[in-house]
Design a protein around this motif. Structure first.
Motif, short mmCIF file in Angstrom:
data_model
loop_
_atom_site.label_atom_id
_atom_site.label_comp_id
_atom_site.label_asym_id
_atom_site.label_seq_id
_atom_site.Cartn_x
_atom_site.Cartn_y
_atom_site.Cartn_z
N LEU A 136 45.28 -6.41 -24.04
CA LEU A 136 45.05 -7.51 -23.11
C LEU A 136 46.15 -7.58 -22.06
CD1 LEU A 136 43.86 -10.33 -25.57
CD2 LEU A 136 42.47 -9.11 -23.87
N ILE A 137 47.39 -7.36 -22.49
CA ILE A 137 48.50 -7.36 -21.54
C ILE A 137 48.33 -6.25 -20.51
CG2 ILE A 137 50.99 -6.98 -21.30
CD1 ILE A 137 50.27 -9.72 -22.35
N VAL A 138 47.94 -5.06 -20.99
CA VAL A 138 47.73 -3.92 -20.07
C VAL A 138 46.60 -4.23 -19.10
CG1 VAL A 138 47.05 -1.50 -19.93
CG2 VAL A 138 48.65 -2.23 -21.69
N MET A 139 45.55 -4.89 -19.58
CA MET A 139 44.44 -5.25 -18.70
C MET A 139 44.92 -6.18 -17.59
SD MET A 139 41.18 -5.95 -21.19
CE MET A 139 40.59 -4.72 -22.35
N VAL A 140 45.69 -7.20 -17.97
CA VAL A 140 46.18 -8.18 -16.99
C VAL A 140 47.09 -7.51 -15.98
CG1 VAL A 140 47.61 -10.24 -16.69
CG2 VAL A 140 45.95 -10.13 -18.56
N ILE A 141 47.99 -6.65 -16.46
CA ILE A 141 48.90 -5.94 -15.55
C ILE A 141 48.10 -5.08 -14.58
CG2 ILE A 141 50.69 -4.16 -15.41
CD1 ILE A 141 51.79 -5.23 -18.05
N GLY A 142 47.08 -4.39 -15.09
CA GLY A 142 46.25 -3.55 -14.24
C GLY A 142 45.52 -4.34 -13.18
N VAL A 143 44.99 -5.52 -13.58
CA VAL A 143 44.29 -6.37 -12.62
C VAL A 143 45.24 -6.87 -11.54
CG1 VAL A 143 43.13 -8.60 -12.35
CG2 VAL A 143 42.45 -7.07 -14.20
N LEU A 144 46.44 -7.27 -11.95
CA LEU A 144 47.44 -7.73 -10.97
C LEU A 144 47.84 -6.61 -10.02
CD1 LEU A 144 49.74 -9.94 -13.24
CD2 LEU A 144 48.07 -10.71 -11.54
N PHE A 145 47.98 -5.39 -10.56
CA PHE A 145 48.35 -4.25 -9.72
C PHE A 145 47.26 -3.95 -8.70
CE2 PHE A 145 48.26 0.31 -8.87
CZ PHE A 145 49.55 0.51 -8.38
N ILE A 146 46.01 -3.96 -9.17
CA ILE A 146 44.89 -3.69 -8.26
C ILE A 146 44.81 -4.76 -7.19
CG2 ILE A 146 42.37 -3.55 -8.10
CD1 ILE A 146 42.41 -2.36 -10.95
N THR A 147 45.01 -6.00 -7.58
CA THR A 147 44.90 -7.12 -6.64
C THR A 147 45.97 -7.07 -5.56
OG1 THR A 147 43.98 -8.51 -8.39
CG2 THR A 147 44.84 -9.63 -6.44
N THR A 148 47.18 -6.69 -5.95
CA THR A 148 48.29 -6.71 -4.99
C THR A 148 48.39 -5.44 -4.14
OG1 THR A 148 49.77 -5.87 -6.72
CG2 THR A 148 49.66 -8.26 -6.42
N THR A 149 47.80 -4.36 -4.58
CA THR A 149 47.92 -3.10 -3.83
C THR A 149 46.65 -2.68 -3.11
OG1 THR A 149 47.33 -1.80 -5.81
CG2 THR A 149 49.68 -2.24 -5.42
N SER A 150 45.54 -3.38 -3.36
CA SER A 150 44.29 -2.99 -2.72
C SER A 150 44.27 -3.42 -1.24
CB SER A 150 43.10 -3.62 -3.45
OG SER A 150 43.20 -5.03 -3.40
N HIS A 151 43.43 -2.77 -0.49
CA HIS A 151 43.28 -3.07 0.94
C HIS A 151 41.81 -3.39 1.21
CE1 HIS A 151 47.37 -1.69 1.70
NE2 HIS A 151 47.09 -0.63 0.96
N PRO A 152 41.41 -4.62 0.95
CA PRO A 152 40.01 -4.98 1.09
C PRO A 152 39.55 -4.99 2.55
CG PRO A 152 41.33 -6.94 0.69
CD PRO A 152 42.25 -5.77 0.51
N ARG A 153 38.28 -4.76 2.72
CA ARG A 153 37.67 -4.83 4.05
C ARG A 153 37.38 -6.29 4.40
NH1 ARG A 153 32.71 -1.18 2.66
NH2 ARG A 153 33.22 -2.12 0.64
N TYR A 154 37.21 -6.55 5.68
CA TYR A 154 36.92 -7.91 6.14
C TYR A 154 35.67 -7.90 7.02
CZ TYR A 154 41.50 -9.37 4.46
OH TYR A 154 42.58 -9.65 3.68
N TYR A 155 34.90 -8.96 6.89
CA TYR A 155 33.73 -9.11 7.75
C TYR A 155 34.15 -9.50 9.16
CZ TYR A 155 31.03 -9.06 3.40
OH TYR A 155 30.47 -8.70 2.20
N HIS A 156 33.21 -9.47 10.08
CA HIS A 156 33.53 -9.79 11.47
C HIS A 156 34.00 -11.22 11.64
CE1 HIS A 156 29.35 -11.14 10.98
NE2 HIS A 156 29.61 -12.03 11.95
N ASP A 157 33.62 -12.10 10.70
CA ASP A 157 34.07 -13.49 10.80
C ASP A 157 35.40 -13.72 10.10
OD1 ASP A 157 33.27 -13.18 8.22
OD2 ASP A 157 31.89 -14.88 8.16
N GLY A 158 36.00 -12.65 9.61
CA GLY A 158 37.31 -12.75 8.98
C GLY A 158 37.28 -12.96 7.48
N ALA A 159 36.09 -13.11 6.90
CA ALA A 159 35.99 -13.30 5.44
C ALA A 159 36.26 -11.98 4.72
CB ALA A 159 34.61 -13.85 5.08
N MET A 160 36.97 -12.05 3.64
CA MET A 160 37.32 -10.86 2.89
C MET A 160 36.15 -10.39 2.04
SD MET A 160 40.50 -10.28 0.22
CE MET A 160 39.77 -11.37 -1.03
N TYR A 161 35.93 -9.08 1.97
CA TYR A 161 34.91 -8.50 1.12
C TYR A 161 35.50 -8.36 -0.28
CZ TYR A 161 31.45 -5.23 -0.69
OH TYR A 161 30.47 -4.62 -1.44
N VAL A 162 35.20 -9.35 -1.15
CA VAL A 162 35.84 -9.44 -2.46
C VAL A 162 35.46 -8.28 -3.36
CG1 VAL A 162 36.08 -11.94 -2.36
CG2 VAL A 162 33.98 -10.93 -3.30
#
Length: 215
Positions: A136-162
């Motif tokens: 569970l700890i490894v899962m949480v760390i992995g999710v935090l890593f993905i969240t902080t290092t990812s580069h999500p795309r954005y729609y034309h209205d500025g909303a993030m593509y989650v």
């Protein structure tokens, strides 16, 4: 006899005597898959017939009768025949009145069998709580890593593509769940192997206990 198995207080008891009334029989189970209709061309169809398969299971039961007249019925495909000497040892964690067959030995041939399924759940689960917590700890760390290092795309209205964050997180969690499941199964099998080894070691070192099972 009271012993300690992987930190758990266990009691052992059993019976030693002559094998009698060996009964063997077989049963057959039949499985069938449904047929299907396949379209080959316009107006042409091919019928796939149902597939039938069968499995034959072998069964065996016998009694062990001690010198004092005690009797114990054993079910299982063990290599024994009438007239041979054998013993069965059952047990459970202290506080439980009923026990389950743990060790069966044919004294005449020297063959020994163990039953891991008869071990108490506390034995099987030993250490699995810490293992699950670590995953569970490894899962949480992995999710935090993905969240902080990812580069999500954005729609034309500025909303993030989650989806650029959510999908990798879900894939990571599913991957760790699969790996964790196999690790958990291996841990349980290791616990069973260790527990049965400890029980066999105690039995081998206490011939007087085995002798007492004849009473």
């Amino acid at each position: 006899m009271d012993i300690e198995v992987m930190g758990q207080k266990y009691w052992l008891y059993g019976i030693r005597g002559t094998v009698k009334d060996v009964q063997k029989w077989s049963s057959t189970s039949v499985q069938s898959s449904s047929g299907s209709l396949q379209r080959v061309a316009d107006g042409v169809y091919h019928m796939n017939a149902p597939q039938i398969s069968s499995t034959t299971n072998q069964h065996q039961e016998f009694w062990i009768v001690s010198a004092s007249g005690r009797e114990w019925k054993v079910a299982g495909n063990y290599d024994v025949r009438a007239g041979q000497t054998a013993f069965v040892i059952w047990g459970n964690i202290k506080g439980n009145n009923s026990g389950y067959n743990l060790v069966i030995k044919n004294d005449t041939t020297g063959s020994t069998w163990t039953n891991a399924d008869s071990l108490h759940g506390k034995i099987n689960r030993s250490g699995t709580g810490n293992l699950t917590f670590r995953y569970l700890i490894v899962m949480v760390i992995g999710v935090l890593f993905i969240t902080t290092t990812s580069h999500p795309r954005y729609y034309h209205d500025g909303a993030m593509y989650v989806g650029d964050i959510v999908v990798p997180c879900i894939m990571w969690i599913l991957f760790m769940m699969v790996i964790g499941f196999f690790h958990l199964v291996r841990k349980i099998r290791e616990n069973q192997k260790k527990a049965l080894s400890e029980i066999l070691n105690v039995i081998d070192k206490n011939p007087q206990f085995v002798k007492s099972l004849e009473a």
